[in-house]
Design an enzyme around this catalytic site. Sequence first.
Site: not given
Length: 330
Positions: A68, A72, A99, A197
């Site tokens: 992730r 990001h 975040n 996910h």
Amino acid sequence: MASLKMTISCFFFLQILLFSLSSFAQTNAQELEVGFYDNTCPKAELIVKQTVFNTIKKTPTLGAPLLRMFFHDCFVRGCEGSVLLELKNKQDEKNAIPNLTLRGFDIIDNVKAALEKECPGIVSCSDVLALVSRDAMVALNGPSWEVETGRRDGVVTNINEARANLPSPFDNITSLITQFQAKGLDKKDLVVLSGGHTIGNGHCPQITNRLYNFTGKGDSDPNLDTEYAVKLRKKCKPTDTTTALEMDPGSFKTFDESYFNLVSQRRGLFQSDAALLDDQETKSYVLKHMNSDEYSTFFKDFGVSMVKMGRIGVLTGRVGEVRKNCRMVN
């Protein structure tokens, strides 16, 4: 007439500007290559792999946050390590709400420290993120892909840019498609990368509205399976802000295809997961990959989309720098 000419001129100027920026980003991406450090730091990828594998062996739940983190980073200013920077005034990307649940920054520090010991000033923090995300997935029995390297690190981080550019778990399919297209990613990339996910956790605040007040009338999301909603309500009370929820219950530490089974059964945790059934192309991919078999293309597709995402807004050549410490500019 003068106003019309000015409008037309501005339009063409904007088109030329957008084309130039696109060409610049594409040119930079073309400067990436597999094995960029083969001559300057031959052990670089081995060092990253060993550190990541040792970490995931001890703490497999770090795999998802490390994946992730790269996502990001790339969606804000491009894949140039800005998510790692820290500012004294706390107005950095790290402190943007999306975040705040990122973890594993110390792992990036450990990898970088080992690389600096082996070959000082050679391997960028942005390349560390790209390599770590791949190795973390392999450590969780997930896909592998050849990581293009040669990125350099940015020197700017801004909390507002993170707020504006990161997709939200509350997004609908139109918003998701638009945001991905803005980064040069298509519908297939959207649904494939959402497949990430299959590992990791979400948290109650990200689904409270789906459970208790979806339309402002005290109702639940009709796109969420009713039996699953009952189970989630037992875990998440309306004011719960801390409880973690497995994204893929039963196998959230293993990278597999079961995420698509959940989405097809209306048991995707986020609204953004459920949204994949609202577009024919993304829905088709979900249904095609519901059940894992030897003919599945998901692992291969995931690697392709990760490489594609890893080219977003990269800095190469003499642009940017190679940070000595990933948390601060040189």
